[in-house]
Design a protein around this motif. Structure first.
Motif, PDB file in Angstrom:
ATOM      1  N   PRO A 122     -23.573   2.800   3.091  1.00 47.61           N
ATOM      2  CA  PRO A 122     -23.087   2.435   1.752  1.00 47.61           C
ATOM      3  C   PRO A 122     -24.133   2.560   0.652  1.00 47.61           C
ATOM      4  O   PRO A 122     -23.785   2.860  -0.503  1.00 47.61           O
ATOM      5  N   LEU A 123     -25.402   2.359   0.967  1.00 47.21           N
ATOM      6  CA  LEU A 123     -26.450   2.408  -0.058  1.00 47.21           C
ATOM      7  C   LEU A 123     -26.651   3.825  -0.609  1.00 47.21           C
ATOM      8  O   LEU A 123     -27.048   3.995  -1.759  1.00 47.21           O
ATOM      9  N   HIS A 124     -26.380   4.821   0.228  1.00 41.89           N
ATOM     10  CA  HIS A 124     -26.566   6.217  -0.197  1.00 41.89           C
ATOM     11  C   HIS A 124     -25.237   6.928  -0.457  1.00 41.89           C
ATOM     12  O   HIS A 124     -25.207   8.135  -0.658  1.00 41.89           O
ATOM     13  N   TYR A 125     -24.139   6.159  -0.439  1.00 42.30           N
ATOM     14  CA  TYR A 125     -22.809   6.771  -0.569  1.00 42.30           C
ATOM     15  C   TYR A 125     -22.666   7.557  -1.872  1.00 42.30           C
ATOM     16  O   TYR A 125     -22.181   8.689  -1.886  1.00 42.30           O
ATOM     17  N   SER A 126     -23.086   6.957  -2.980  1.00 44.73           N
ATOM     18  CA  SER A 126     -22.922   7.618  -4.283  1.00 44.73           C
ATOM     19  C   SER A 126     -23.743   8.894  -4.392  1.00 44.73           C
ATOM     20  O   SER A 126     -23.370   9.817  -5.139  1.00 44.73           O
ATOM     21  N   MET A 127     -24.843   8.966  -3.657  1.00 44.45           N
ATOM     22  CA  MET A 127     -25.661  10.186  -3.689  1.00 44.45           C
ATOM     23  C   MET A 127     -25.072  11.262  -2.776  1.00 44.45           C
ATOM     24  O   MET A 127     -25.061  12.444  -3.114  1.00 44.45           O
ATOM     25  N   VAL A 128     -24.590  10.836  -1.591  1.00 49.44           N
ATOM     26  CA  VAL A 128     -24.033  11.806  -0.640  1.00 49.44           C
ATOM     27  C   VAL A 128     -22.710  12.368  -1.146  1.00 49.44           C
ATOM     28  O   VAL A 128     -22.483  13.581  -1.130  1.00 49.44           O
ATOM     29  N   MET A 129     -21.811  11.471  -1.600  1.00 50.24           N
ATOM     30  CA  MET A 129     -20.487  11.897  -2.058  1.00 50.24           C
ATOM     31  C   MET A 129     -20.441  11.879  -3.592  1.00 50.24           C
ATOM     32  O   MET A 129     -19.627  11.188  -4.205  1.00 50.24           O
ATOM     33  N   ASN A 130     -21.301  12.658  -4.196  1.00 48.64           N
ATOM     34  CA  ASN A 130     -21.289  12.742  -5.662  1.00 48.64           C
ATOM     35  C   ASN A 130     -20.213  13.708  -6.139  1.00 48.64           C
ATOM     36  O   ASN A 130     -19.554  14.377  -5.335  1.00 48.64           O
ATOM     37  N   GLY A 131     -20.041  13.793  -7.459  1.00 47.34           N
ATOM     38  CA  GLY A 131     -18.975  14.616  -8.026  1.00 47.34           C
ATOM     39  C   GLY A 131     -18.987  16.066  -7.597  1.00 47.34           C
ATOM     40  O   GLY A 131     -17.968  16.599  -7.134  1.00 47.34           O
TER      41      GLY A 131
END
Length: 308
Positions: free
Chosen positions: A129-138
């Motif tokens: 969860p901590l890296h979710y926004s970086m892995v699944m970015n736009g």
């Protein structure tokens, strides 16, 4: 797809439900309700995701793709099946048959790949969860969506354009729609190469994505077991169980049709199995994946508040 002059001029007749006249009214009613629910449920999901900025996340981006896909998939076949329910001689021209088969194949392939992508999205969200926004970015989400749609179009085009079929005698398809396996059964030319291509394509678009989804849910289950709250565990398992049920219905029915020797298939059995992945799954997807979600319910309340 090769065609003879008779086929080009006259097209195909579809048996549909005509060999079960006692079920015609019941089938029509159930299919109509299913199609209306598919339109309403998936249309509502797309509208809510576009309307509410809080739903502009990777998970809902893929859910909106799934809803759009289900809308198109249902519309590609169900209206025609409804119209043909009470037709004495349901008929499709060659071009109509070719177009419907191509569109349905592309959409079914896209759904197989999209369900695997959605499972990957949930695994990243729960396991990292901590890296979710970086892995699944736009850009990544957009690239995944464009890739799965592009792969689906290419694979379906390869299957359809590789058909070299010659039809003899009565051109009667024992199905509700124009479907590739039913056409192969109708052909009087050698179809062994086409059957092999369908099998190979099915391995990459059905078995491998389904296996990936199952492994993803194993990882999700392992993460859920680490949740200390019993209420949280129950809620997570309930949601995952619902998702897995729909996924199993879709993959299970398609695998049972396409990953098996065609000599062992029954036309009547196959056409009713196709109702599960062609009609039932598009109706269930919005209910299972979205409408029970608290974020979607919140967006629905906002819409109703603005309309009040």
């Amino acid at each position: 797809m090769a065609k003879d002059n008779d086929t080009a001029e006259f097209g195909f007749f579809l048996i549909g439900i005509s060999n079960y006249p006692e079920w015609r009214d019941t089938f029509f009613t159930m299919l109509l309700i299913t199609y209306l629910c598919t339109l309403l449920g998936n249309g509502l999901i797309i509208f809510l995701i576009l309307f509410d900025p809080h739903l502009h996340t990777p998970m809902y981006f893929f859910l909106s793709n799934l809803s759009f896909l289900d809308l198109c998939y249902g519309t590609a076949s169900m209206p025609q099946a409804l119209v043909h329910c009470f037709s004495i001689h349901p008929y499709l021209s060659y071009s109509q048959c070719f177009t419907q088969m191509s569109v349905s194949l592309a959409l079914a392939t896209a759904e197989c790949l999209l369900l695997a992508v959605m499972a990957y999205d949930r695994v990243v969200a729960i396991s990292n969860p901590l890296h979710y926004s970086m892995v699944m970015n736009g850009p990544v989400c957009l690239w995944l969506a464009v890739s799965l749609w592009g792969i689906s179009v290419v694979l379906s085009a390869m299957l359809v354009l590789s058909l070299r079929l010659r039809f003899c005698g009565a051109k009667v398809i024992n199905h509700f729609v124009c479907e590739i396996l039913s056409l192969l059964k109708l052909a009087c030319s050698d179809t062994s190469v086409n059957e092999l291509m369908i099998l190979i394509t099915g391995i990459f678009t059905l078995l491998l994505p389904f296996g990936f989804v199952l492994l993803s849910y194993v990882r999700i289950a392992a993460a859920v077991l680490r949740i200390r709250s019993s209420q949280g565990k129950f809620k997570a398992f309930s949601t995952c169980g619902s998702h897995l049920t729909v996924v199993t219905i879709f993959y299970g029915t398609t695998i049972s049709m396409y990953i098996k020797p065609q000599s062992k298939s029954s036309p009547d059995q196959d056409k009713f199995i196709s109702v599960f992945y062609g009609a039932l799954t598009p109706m269930l997807n919005p209910l299972i994946y979205s409408l029970r979600n608290k974020d979607v319910k919140g967006a629905m309340r906002k819409v109703m508040a603005k309309m009040a």
